[in-house]
Write an enzyme that holds these catalytic residues in place. Structure first.
Site, PDB file in Angstrom:
ATOM      1  N   HIS A  38       0.831  -1.206   0.000  1.00 45.86           N
ATOM      2  CA  HIS A  38       0.000   0.000   0.000  1.00 45.86           C
ATOM      3  C   HIS A  38       0.869   1.261   0.000  1.00 45.86           C
ATOM      4  O   HIS A  38       0.562   2.231  -0.686  1.00 45.86           O
ATOM      5  CB  HIS A  38      -0.945   0.008   1.205  1.00 45.86           C
ATOM      6  CG  HIS A  38      -2.226  -0.710   0.956  1.00 45.86           C
ATOM      7  ND1 HIS A  38      -2.323  -2.084   0.962  1.00 45.86           N
ATOM      8  CD2 HIS A  38      -3.465  -0.253   0.657  1.00 45.86           C
ATOM      9  CE1 HIS A  38      -3.576  -2.432   0.690  1.00 45.86           C
ATOM     10  NE2 HIS A  38      -4.286  -1.331   0.506  1.00 45.86           N
ATOM     11  N   LYS A 103      -9.735  -7.760   8.526  1.00 43.24           N
ATOM     12  CA  LYS A 103     -10.387  -7.993   9.813  1.00 43.24           C
ATOM     13  C   LYS A 103     -10.181  -6.762  10.685  1.00 43.24           C
ATOM     14  O   LYS A 103      -9.191  -6.051  10.532  1.00 43.24           O
ATOM     15  CB  LYS A 103      -9.863  -9.253  10.487  1.00 43.24           C
ATOM     16  CG  LYS A 103      -8.416  -9.186  10.897  1.00 43.24           C
ATOM     17  CD  LYS A 103      -7.992 -10.464  11.594  1.00 43.24           C
ATOM     18  CE  LYS A 103      -6.533 -10.342  12.031  1.00 43.24           C
ATOM     19  NZ  LYS A 103      -6.051 -11.543  12.682  1.00 43.24           N
TER      20      LYS A 103
END
Length: 183
Positions: A38, A103
């Site tokens: 990222h 999550k």
């Protein structure tokens, strides 16, 4: 709760019909990416350069899979904690990303970006990486091979099970779920 089958890439219409708690089976392509990948994507965006993959309509799975055992396309592939991608997620949604899988909770800025750019956050079951890997039919590294398990991989999936945690209306399953059990 509904169970919905969707094929990637996702459209705005696909994600707008989803609500928190919907169980979704994804079929098609997911891209894996964690923190380091990222950061590199964000640096390319800041430099005005093209990304190594076209993220329009795509879903990014926050995962760093284990090496594949012989005869398998991938090793255990469980979700990682999503908040570490929060600084980068709004920009990727602005560029057309329609879904994220991980999550844990997302920050307020990410939830607002999902409303603004019509994207959703799916939860995958933590601790079930071996089971989730059974839905991955093929895995191919497409960028940042030097990152090892954190490289960006193109994952072909069939009936990959996820649950909608944040929808395009700003709803949050973790918030609404907790309210049910408060006294």
């Amino acid at each position: 709760m509904a169970e919905i089958r969707l094929k990637t890439p996702l459209t705005e219409g696909d994600v707008e019909k989803l609500g928190i708690g919907d169980r979704v089976l994804l079929t098609g392509v997911l891209y894996s990416a964690r923190d380091a990948a990222h950061k590199r994507l964000f640096d390319l965006i800041q430099a005005g350069k093209d990304l190594p993959v076209d993220i329009r309509g795509q879903v990014i799975y926050y995962v760093g899979p284990a090496p594949a055992k012989p005869g398998r396309p991938i090793g255990s592939a469980g979700p990682t904690t999503s908040y570490r991608m929060d600084p980068y997620a709004p920009k990727l949604m602005e560029m057309g990303l329609k879904g994220m899988i991980g999550k844990g909770n997302r920050g307020a800025e990410v939830v607002e970006a999902m409303k603004k750019y019509k994207a959703v956050y799916f939860g995958a079951t933590g601790g079930a990486g071996a089971l989730l890997a059974r839905s991955i039919r093929k895995a191919e590294t497409v960028a940042y091979e030097d990152l090892g398990p954190e490289a960006i991989q193109r994952l072909e999936v069939e009936d990959f099970p996820v649950v909608v945690i944040n929808d395009t209306k700003g709803n949050d399953l973790y918030v609404e779920g907790a309210k049910k059990y408060r006294r």
